[in-house]
Design a protein around this motif. Structure first.
Motif, PDB file in Angstrom:
ATOM      1  N   ILE A   1      -2.929   5.014  -2.938  1.00  0.00           N
ATOM      2  CA  ILE A   1      -4.309   5.409  -3.232  1.00  0.00           C
ATOM      3  C   ILE A   1      -4.450   5.755  -4.710  1.00  0.00           C
ATOM      4  O   ILE A   1      -5.390   5.349  -5.380  1.00  0.00           O
TER       5      ILE A   1
ATOM      6  N   ALA B   1       2.544   2.337   3.043  1.00  0.00           N
ATOM      7  CA  ALA B   1       2.768   2.822   4.402  1.00  0.00           C
ATOM      8  C   ALA B   1       4.187   2.498   4.851  1.00  0.00           C
ATOM      9  O   ALA B   1       4.734   3.114   5.756  1.00  0.00           O
TER      10      ALA B   1
ATOM     11  N   LEU C   1      -4.846   3.635  13.922  1.00  0.00           N
ATOM     12  CA  LEU C   1      -4.399   3.951  12.565  1.00  0.00           C
ATOM     13  C   LEU C   1      -5.516   4.277  11.580  1.00  0.00           C
ATOM     14  O   LEU C   1      -5.265   4.835  10.533  1.00  0.00           O
ATOM     15  N   GLY C   2      -6.745   3.915  11.907  1.00  0.00           N
ATOM     16  CA  GLY C   2      -7.781   4.009  10.890  1.00  0.00           C
ATOM     17  C   GLY C   2      -8.658   5.241  10.965  1.00  0.00           C
ATOM     18  O   GLY C   2      -9.149   5.717   9.968  1.00  0.00           O
TER      19      GLY C   2
ATOM     20  N   ALA D   1     -10.064  10.279   2.757  1.00  0.00           N
ATOM     21  CA  ALA D   1      -9.098   9.761   1.791  1.00  0.00           C
ATOM     22  C   ALA D   1      -9.401  10.227   0.366  1.00  0.00           C
ATOM     23  O   ALA D   1      -8.545  10.167  -0.504  1.00  0.00           O
TER      24      ALA D   1
ATOM     25  N   PHE E   1       0.812  -1.223   0.000  1.00  0.00           N
ATOM     26  CA  PHE E   1       0.000   0.000   0.000  1.00  0.00           C
ATOM     27  C   PHE E   1       0.847   1.276   0.000  1.00  0.00           C
ATOM     28  O   PHE E   1       0.447   2.310  -0.526  1.00  0.00           O
TER      29      PHE E   1
ATOM     30  N   ASN F   1     -14.841   4.938   3.986  1.00  0.00           N
ATOM     31  CA  ASN F   1     -13.776   5.862   3.608  1.00  0.00           C
ATOM     32  C   ASN F   1     -12.997   5.300   2.414  1.00  0.00           C
ATOM     33  O   ASN F   1     -12.772   5.983   1.416  1.00  0.00           O
ATOM     34  N   TRP F   2     -12.636   4.019   2.531  1.00  0.00           N
ATOM     35  CA  TRP F   2     -11.793   3.452   1.480  1.00  0.00           C
ATOM     36  C   TRP F   2     -12.580   3.141   0.219  1.00  0.00           C
ATOM     37  O   TRP F   2     -12.054   3.260  -0.887  1.00  0.00           O
TER      38      TRP F   2
ATOM     39  N   PRO G   1       1.527   6.315   1.159  1.00  0.00           N
ATOM     40  CA  PRO G   1       0.103   5.967   1.011  1.00  0.00           C
ATOM     41  C   PRO G   1      -0.568   6.703  -0.141  1.00  0.00           C
ATOM     42  O   PRO G   1      -1.447   6.163  -0.801  1.00  0.00           O
TER      43      PRO G   1
ATOM     44  N   THR H   1      -6.624  -0.781   7.970  1.00  0.00           N
ATOM     45  CA  THR H   1      -5.609  -1.264   8.907  1.00  0.00           C
ATOM     46  C   THR H   1      -6.220  -2.078  10.037  1.00  0.00           C
ATOM     47  O   THR H   1      -7.410  -2.015  10.311  1.00  0.00           O
TER      48      THR H   1
ATOM     49  N   LEU I   1      -6.099   0.356   1.977  1.00  0.00           N
ATOM     50  CA  LEU I   1      -5.719  -0.504   3.100  1.00  0.00           C
ATOM     51  C   LEU I   1      -6.570  -0.178   4.320  1.00  0.00           C
ATOM     52  O   LEU I   1      -6.546   0.938   4.825  1.00  0.00           O
TER      53      LEU I   1
ATOM     54  N   ARG J   1      -8.076  -0.012  14.176  1.00  0.00           N
ATOM     55  CA  ARG J   1      -8.916   1.122  13.782  1.00  0.00           C
ATOM     56  C   ARG J   1      -8.592   2.376  14.555  1.00  0.00           C
ATOM     57  O   ARG J   1      -8.470   3.455  14.020  1.00  0.00           O
TER      58      ARG J   1
END
Lengths: 507, 313
Positions: A331, A307, A345-346, A360, A305, A414-415, A327, A339, A337, A342
């Motif tokens: 994207i 990171a 990192l998320g 994002a 990804f 989000n992703w 990242p 993660t 990704l 949550r």
């Protein structure tokens, strides 16, 4: 002798609930003097929660704890320690810039009466004696920072002993130490056992459990399953007890047409993390990555990804070689990704559901790529909230107040807004209750149906078997086996995760 | 508790600082006859405008989870450089203004680059800048104020437009720019996301280093502007201008409800925080309370405001 009188500890019908999850549901657990008692279960089964209740870190919602036949209630970790229960945590809790002796006697330093002046020489002497008991010659004057992880582990054990604890809880004590050190640790455990102490041993490693323990208790989804004498058990029994549910009910695996290769990874390596990884993901395909904690799974997907940066190797997206340095590159090249952690990192837990859902892909909802188009942004967030069935009072609700399952749906939303070709999920259902899990599985199936490729890391075997078209097994940074759906077999996959090559293991 | 009461208390907490400001004004109106006059209100606003400009920039920095201790010194450095180019019959007015702003911007960019590139804690970086910029100011002026400035330059801080002192208009402009950047742009959203969870922001493709540099640059730029306005107002580029202003700016931001942990905050809150400090100083002056006591009261209010904020969440 009556066995019941031998129980140094009894936990009866313990229940513990967290917002949105029942972590422990009427769990009972007994430990005898002079035994090593294994505690097993998948991640999220409730082992750690049960032990944290015992160590006084959590207070149970209901249920009793009987210590040496007497009913007790632990208000704090200190309380539990003073009553003879010591816990050696998986993540070590030492003050790195203090010495070994200072760490062991932290919070109960012996002082010259009436002065508060610490008797340093005495403490060092006592530390040396305790360390000798476990045949360790670590200098009490050394700073914790200068010790190896194994030595720190020994210091933690010494600390537990210094409290004269009758019950010592060890949570995955071998996850970070070498074989030689494991042997020393096992010797120490045998001696502790011989001196009448009770050891509660949490581990995922079957061989260790069979070698060390007298009895094993299995938990599953916060429920007590069974306690058995280790000598009566086989590995197969244990796995059955740990997994035990009907797979087809929970996992909505659908037959999806597998399309062209979307992602291709060739000889990807990163120093000390993973080596020569080759993998392919096709549209509509769900590829699982199995392996133990520390096998390099998270490091691998983070490098795909962006990171992290891989040292060598090639990544191709839809046949074209791409360079992924951060990242943003990931994207841009259609990789997303989700993660594992949550909260860490998320998500931005302080921000609203809407802000988290669009972050994002924020540029898509702007004029001149800078000024936010509130209307477009709200519309996108509302659409995802509905599509992903996020249960939230409004789009402006602060994400931190939602349940784990709904938080995970926000991360997924989000992703999905970045419209990825390849969606990578790292332990997508960790810490989520069964109901929300099943919903998330449905979403994953739907995403695959849209023709996207999915990589899914999981420590839960049933989840991988229920959802994936193929499974790759990682052991110490290398792929030790690849299984197609027809070949799925718990024992085989488990064997590869413990270092055997596919087909090598005889069980 | 009835629903209505609950609603009332939640309204109180939501607008707590604002209500505090209103109450403060009401009390002062009753006990000092001179408080509620147009002249006095404009006076207060002019007094707070300098700290206000610093506080708007500071709000951005603090929302990312950082801090900027150097704004008082940057203000002074910009002021002496700008005034040295503002003697009568030398350069056109635009020259001292642009150069003064560039000095502030430059210092801010240095702060931001050191913080984001070399991962030094903002507290340390800006503490260093605070000391170094002040020293540079002393070197540049030999410790003596720059005087004899053009009338045009002196108009910036001393002039009126439509009977309103120019510094107030500049402050309002800066506050509006702040609101726009923070709430209406991608940059602003990224500022919040970094303060809320830096790792998550990075993984979502936010260019963390760029945004961090951006907030310090903004803070420096506004400090430079404040330096120009203040030196013009006092008609001299004194090298000791702005000493301790960083603390008043931070106090205003915190009173306004911005969390020092980052991720939460509003320009509107900061403006109210600035006004509370200004109104309080003014009121205590009108009541002839000595400035020594004023400091004690200011300290207590800062802590009370944060307590109130804690209760809200």
């Amino acid at each position: 002798m009556d066995l019941a009188t031998d129980d140094v500890l009894q936990m009866k019908n313990v229940r513990k609930e967290f917002p949105g999850v029942v972590a422990l549901d009427n769990v009972s657990f007994e430990v005898r003097r002079g035994e090593v008692h294994g505690l097993m279960g998948e991640n999220g089964a409730g082992k750690s929660t049960l032990m944290k209740v015992l160590a006084g870190i959590y207070q149970p919602d209901s249920g009793d704890i009987l210590l040496r036949g007497e009913k007790v209630r632990f208000q704090s970790p200190r309380d539990s320690l003073q009553k003879g229960i010591a816990m050696i945590h998986q993540e070590l809790n030492s003050v790195l810039d203090m010495t070994v002796a200072e760490n062991i006697f932290l919070g109960r330093e012996l002082t010259v009466p009436g002065t508060g002046i610490v008797k340093r020489r005495l403490l060092k002497e006592m530390t040396r004696e305790i360390l000798q008991q476990i045949r360790s010659d670590i200098d009490p004057n050394r700073k914790l920072r200068s010790l190896s992880v194994a030595e720190m582990q020994m210091v933690e054990i010494a600390k537990a002993l210094s409290y004269q604890s009758d019950i010592i809880i060890m949570d995955e004590p071998t996850s970070a130490i070498t074989d030689r050190e494991v042997n020393i640790l096992f010797g120490v455990i045998e001696e502790l056992k011989a001196s009448g102490k009770a050891i509660i041993y949490i581990s995922h490693k079957m061989d260790e459990l069979f070698r060390l323990t007298d009895r094993i208790t299995v938990l599953r989804d916060g429920q007590y399953i069974a306690t058995r004498d280790t000598s009566e058990l086989t590995q197969r029994d244990l796995i059955q007890m740990m997994v035990g549910r009907d797979l087809t009910q929970i996992y909505p695996k659908e037959d999806i047409e597998i399309r062209d290769v979307l992602l291709e990874v060739k000889n990807l390596s990163r120093h000390n993390e993973f080596r020569n990884i080759n993998l392919q993901v096709r549209g509509g395909e769900i590829v699982g990555i199995a392996g133990l904690m520390g096998a390099g799974r998270t490091e691998l997907v983070e490098s795909i990804f962006g990171a992290r940066r891989a040292d060598t190797g090639e990544i191709r997206v839809k046949g074209k070689p791409v360079t992924i340095r951060n990242p943003k590159d990931g994207i841009r090249n259609g990789i997303a990704l989700v993660t594992e952690d949550r909260k860490l990192l998320g998500l931005n837990l302080k921000a609203s559901v809407k802000d988290n859902i669009v972050i994002a892909n924020l540029s898509a909802y702007t004029y001149l790529r800078q000024i936010i188009n509130f209307k477009a942004e709200k519309a996108a967030a509302d659409e995802k909230i509905e599509q992903m069935n996020v249960k939230t009072p409004s789009r402006n609700t602060i994400v931190g107040t939602l349940s784990g399952g709904n938080q995970q749906k926000v991360v997924l939303s989000n992703w999905m807004l970045t419209n990825p070709d390849v969606l990578i999920l790292d332990e997508p259902t960790r810490g989520i209750d069964i109901g929300a899990k099943s919903e998330i599985y449905k979403m994953i199936s739907r995403i695959a149906k849209e023709g996207r490729g999915i990589i899914m890391i999981s420590s839960e075997m049933p989840e991988l078997f229920g959802m994936c078209d193929r499974i790759l097994v990682l052991y110490q940074g290398e792929i030790t086996g690849e299984f197609s759906r027809a070949e799925f077999d718990q024992n085989q996959v488990m064997a590869c995760a413990s270092g055997f090559r596919k087909g090598e293991a005889v069980i | 508790m009835s629903i209505r009461k609950q609603k009332l208390s939640s309204v109180f907490f939501k607008y707590g600082v604002f209500i505090g400001l209103v109450i403060l004004c009401l009390v002062l109106t009753f006990i000092t006859p001179n408080f509620l006059t147009a002249q006095n209100i404009l006076n207060i606003l002019r007094q707070v405008s300098i700290i206000g400009m610093l506080a708007v920039g500071m709000t951005f920095v603090i929302i990312t989870g950082g801090i900027d201790l150097s704004v008082g010194s940057i203000l002074a450095l910009s002021a002496v450089v700008a005034t040295s180019l503002a003697h009568p019959d030398t350069y056109p007015l635009i020259v001292p203004i642009v150069v003064g702003l560039l000095v502030g911007l430059g210092c801010g960019v240095i702060n931001g680059v050191v913080v984001s590139r070399w991962k030094v804690a903002p507290f340390i970086v800006t503490l260093g800048m605070m000391t170094a910029a002040r020293g540079l100011t002393m070197v540049y002026t030999n410790g003596r104020p720059v005087i004899n400035l053009s009338d045009k330059y002196n108009f910036i801080g001393g002039g009126y437009v439509l009977d309103i002192p120019l510094p107030i208009i500049i402050f309002v402009g800066i506050a509006l720019i702040g609101v726009f950047l923070l709430n209406f742009t991608k940059f602003g959203r990224h500022v919040y996301s970094i303060g809320g969870n830096e790792s998550a922001a990075r993984l979502s493709g936010v260019n963390v280093g760029w945004v961090q540099t951006g907030v310090f640059a903004l803070s420096g730029l506004f400090a430079g502007l404040a330096g120009i306005v203040l030196s013009s107002r006092v008609m001299a580029g004194s090298p000791v201008l702005g000493q301790g202003y960083e603390l008043d700016a931070i106090a205003s931001v915190v009173i306004g409800g911005t969390s020092l942990m980052g991720g939460v905050g509003k320009i509107g809150g900061t403006v109210i925080g600035v006004l509370i400090i200004g109104v309080m100083n003014n009121g205590l002056d009108l009541m002839n309370v000595s400035s020594y006591y004023q400091q004690i009261i200011k300290g207590i209010i800062i802590i009370l405001a944060v307590l109130l904020d804690k209760k809200k969440s």
